[in-house]
Design a protein around this motif. Sequence first.
Motif, PDB file in Angstrom:
ATOM      1  N   TYR A   1      68.164 102.862  14.780  1.00 14.24           N
ATOM      2  CA  TYR A   1      67.628 101.767  13.867  1.00 14.24           C
ATOM      3  C   TYR A   1      65.550 102.135  13.984  1.00 14.24           C
ATOM      4  O   TYR A   1      64.955 101.193  13.462  1.00 14.24           O
ATOM      5  CB  TYR A   1      68.280 100.677  15.226  1.00 14.24           C
ATOM      6  CG  TYR A   1      69.166 100.652  14.730  1.00 14.24           C
ATOM      7  CD1 TYR A   1      70.048 100.022  13.717  1.00 14.24           C
ATOM      8  CD2 TYR A   1      70.464 100.488  16.200  1.00 14.24           C
ATOM      9  CE1 TYR A   1      71.389 100.014  13.252  1.00 14.24           C
ATOM     10  CE2 TYR A   1      71.591 100.194  16.238  1.00 14.24           C
ATOM     11  CZ  TYR A   1      72.363 100.052  14.750  1.00 14.24           C
ATOM     12  OH  TYR A   1      73.717  99.615  14.729  1.00 14.24           O
TER      13      TYR A   1
ATOM     14  N   HIS B   1      77.695 105.959  10.116  1.00 12.53           N
ATOM     15  CA  HIS B   1      76.323 106.256  10.753  1.00 12.53           C
ATOM     16  C   HIS B   1      75.191 106.019   9.528  1.00 12.53           C
ATOM     17  O   HIS B   1      74.380 108.060   9.392  1.00 12.53           O
ATOM     18  CB  HIS B   1      76.444 107.350  12.218  1.00 12.53           C
ATOM     19  CG  HIS B   1      77.907 107.278  12.522  1.00 12.53           C
ATOM     20  ND1 HIS B   1      78.446 107.960  13.186  1.00 12.53           N
ATOM     21  CD2 HIS B   1      77.754 105.656  13.568  1.00 12.53           C
ATOM     22  CE1 HIS B   1      78.873 107.791  14.634  1.00 12.53           C
ATOM     23  NE2 HIS B   1      78.782 106.040  13.977  1.00 12.53           N
TER      24      HIS B   1
ATOM     25  N   CYS C   1      69.598 102.192  20.257  1.00 12.04           N
ATOM     26  CA  CYS C   1      70.234 103.165  19.983  1.00 12.04           C
ATOM     27  C   CYS C   1      71.261 103.797  20.724  1.00 12.04           C
ATOM     28  O   CYS C   1      71.895 105.458  21.298  1.00 12.04           O
ATOM     29  CB  CYS C   1      69.778 104.457  19.075  1.00 12.04           C
ATOM     30  SG  CYS C   1      69.278 104.042  18.031  1.00 12.04           S
TER      31      CYS C   1
ATOM     32  N   ARG D   1      78.191 103.639  18.142  1.00 11.63           N
ATOM     33  CA  ARG D   1      77.477 103.023  16.914  1.00 11.63           C
ATOM     34  C   ARG D   1      79.360 102.840  16.483  1.00 11.63           C
ATOM     35  O   ARG D   1      79.580 103.037  15.352  1.00 11.63           O
ATOM     36  CB  ARG D   1      76.827 104.270  16.049  1.00 11.63           C
ATOM     37  CG  ARG D   1      75.134 104.477  16.689  1.00 11.63           C
ATOM     38  CD  ARG D   1      74.425 103.500  16.906  1.00 11.63           C
ATOM     39  NE  ARG D   1      74.353 102.078  18.630  1.00 11.63           N
ATOM     40  CZ  ARG D   1      74.199 102.679  19.548  1.00 11.63           C
ATOM     41  NH1 ARG D   1      74.237 103.158  19.486  1.00 11.63           N
ATOM     42  NH2 ARG D   1      74.633 101.487  20.194  1.00 11.63           N
TER      43      ARG D   1
ATOM     44  N   CYS E   1      73.355 103.814  11.822  1.00 12.93           N
ATOM     45  CA  CYS E   1      72.397 103.984  13.475  1.00 12.93           C
ATOM     46  C   CYS E   1      71.463 104.547  13.120  1.00 12.93           C
ATOM     47  O   CYS E   1      70.964 103.853  12.318  1.00 12.93           O
ATOM     48  CB  CYS E   1      73.435 105.615  13.936  1.00 12.93           C
ATOM     49  SG  CYS E   1      73.054 106.842  12.349  1.00 12.93           S
TER      50      CYS E   1
ATOM     51  N   ARG F   1      81.862  94.189  22.082  1.00 11.42           N
ATOM     52  CA  ARG F   1      81.839  95.926  21.047  1.00 11.42           C
ATOM     53  C   ARG F   1      83.284  96.625  21.341  1.00 11.42           C
ATOM     54  O   ARG F   1      83.499  98.022  21.333  1.00 11.42           O
ATOM     55  CB  ARG F   1      81.137  96.728  22.146  1.00 11.42           C
ATOM     56  CG  ARG F   1      79.172  96.850  20.901  1.00 11.42           C
ATOM     57  CD  ARG F   1      78.178  96.686  22.306  1.00 11.42           C
ATOM     58  NE  ARG F   1      78.532  98.526  23.096  1.00 11.42           N
ATOM     59  CZ  ARG F   1      78.006  99.063  21.890  1.00 11.42           C
ATOM     60  NH1 ARG F   1      77.242  99.412  21.233  1.00 11.42           N
ATOM     61  NH2 ARG F   1      78.449 100.623  22.313  1.00 11.42           N
TER      62      ARG F   1
ATOM     63  N   GLU G   1      70.550  95.785  18.866  1.00 10.32           N
ATOM     64  CA  GLU G   1      71.317  95.868  17.673  1.00 10.32           C
ATOM     65  C   GLU G   1      72.160  94.802  16.916  1.00 10.32           C
ATOM     66  O   GLU G   1      72.112  94.843  15.953  1.00 10.32           O
ATOM     67  CB  GLU G   1      72.522  96.858  18.477  1.00 10.32           C
ATOM     68  CG  GLU G   1      73.260  97.358  17.108  1.00 10.32           C
ATOM     69  CD  GLU G   1      73.930  98.292  17.752  1.00 10.32           C
ATOM     70  OE1 GLU G   1      74.820  99.581  17.266  1.00 10.32           O
ATOM     71  OE2 GLU G   1      75.093  98.919  18.866  1.00 10.32           O
TER      72      GLU G   1
END
Length: 571
Positions: free
Chosen positions: A346, A317, A385, A519, A344, A138, A488
């Motif tokens: 989820y 998003h 999230c 996100r 975004c 990330r 995710e």
Amino acid sequence: MRPRYLDVLVQQLLDEALQGDGDVLRETALTVQQRDFGGVPGTAMAAPPPSALQRERQRAADIIRLLTLYRPLLDAYVIDFFAEGLWARLPPPWQAALATAAPPQLAGLLGGRGGPGATWPLSLLAFAAAARALAFPRGRPGGAPRPPCQSARLHPLLRRHVKPKKQHEIRRLGKLLQRLSQATGCDHVVDVGAGQGHLSRFLAFGLGLSVTAVEGDGRLAAAAERFDRELLQELGKMGVPGNEGPPRRRQNPPRHPPCALTPRGPRHVAGRLDPGVPWGEFLLPPDPPGPGPLARNPLGGAGGCEGGRRALVTGLHACGDLSPALLRHFARSPAVAAVASVACCYMKLSTVPQPPGCPPGYPLSTSVAALPGHELSYRAREAACHALEEYEGRLDGESGRLRAHCYRAVLETLIRAADPGMKHPGVQTVKKAHALSFPQYARLGLPRVGLDPATVSLDSEAVGAMLDQQHKVVAFFSLTLLLAPLVETLILLDRLLYLREQGFQCALVPLFDPRFSPRNLVLVAARTPLGAVLSGLDEDSGEDEDPAGAEPPGERRGPLAPSAAREPQQK
């Protein structure tokens, strides 16, 4: 070959005396991850290296195996901590270690960097190391992440009405779309779920692209048009389109001043995406409607776009099923040259079973759909999230905000005692709960579920005993956060596999700084090679927000945005 560290996870009978080997195990897990998932090569293998599709399928299978092992942890709501005895569900060695762990030590466990004086059971280290190894990286490419700031690289007129977090996102995504435009020869962008048009405005006025902004809320589309008119009026006052007018004296002028604006604005359309129809017919009426008449579909030309032009499609998003719908339209519509999707929400994804003709938002790929145990509960998708990096910062700083989960868990216990039939009522977030005493918090929360605070004992010994266990609540929630990036990753990996199965060029890129844009992964797909687009991201990152060139405090149009992390849901 199945990664060896996952076999370690099932060995729960390992003795705590092996705790000293935790660092070795962690390094082993990361080495295996590098070898099996495209990092630095490890031991030479006799078999040919697996293809990207094979690696991604294996990664999905391994994630599902890990999530299945820890399903009780994944599906647990922290607000049930006392009501359902969640602490007792942890292995005894974990309980002993976590009960005495300080918040900075928990932060080290989340970040994989150890912690001052922390000694963890080997099985807990294996769990944490495997979760980190399987999750998509990330970190932002092209250098160390910077904190949010007013972007000196964004024209001042484009910063109006835009929080610093959003400034960072629209600039980064806008530059990616500009590179996609150059690579595909397509200069028309369709921004789906455009909101108030901040990204569309930057793409049109700032980068000179042709933009159609589609927004399902007519009120937001009307606001976007108003902001466009304001910008055009400011440009008109300056005399020359794109000219900033007389220069202002600044203490720290930016090394790279923003480019002049063009007078070409986006076209706004109020309409919702219909995932079940061809690309050229995808608009449904807005909900709620805007003040003006419904615009005709601008994408209904013979080539799938007005005038037969091709289009790049993006969604910043894009919530719930909107992101999968964009990918489906790209896959079946030759008029869509490329797509860049940032997802975004989820938990709002649809899952099987679905009515006939309504494909689910998850899973998309045949690869993931065929794997036993691929199903994700609402709680698991909601957990994805959350923002691990933001919570890690709270732990490091021993923030008072850490008590919010304990407050809500105690309140849940009191609610069920007063009404056994009431579970997870919608208390919602109590503002600045961390700054309140528990009785103050409860007096605000109980009326929201129809209970009179005067009938509930808020300062009993039982309540005090629960509040004394705040450190355990924090430790338990930290463990659930270790699984959040895995969920995710599985959802996004499913989308990547969906595109890969059909032969498209695609990649997942950590485009934003995850510390204030949780996100931050963008899924990029095109009908042409993406090499030049992706290789240019490092260059764009190096040109990004320059702290030395940020506006002085007196010239800011608003305060710095608070952390963009999603607050834990207060049910």
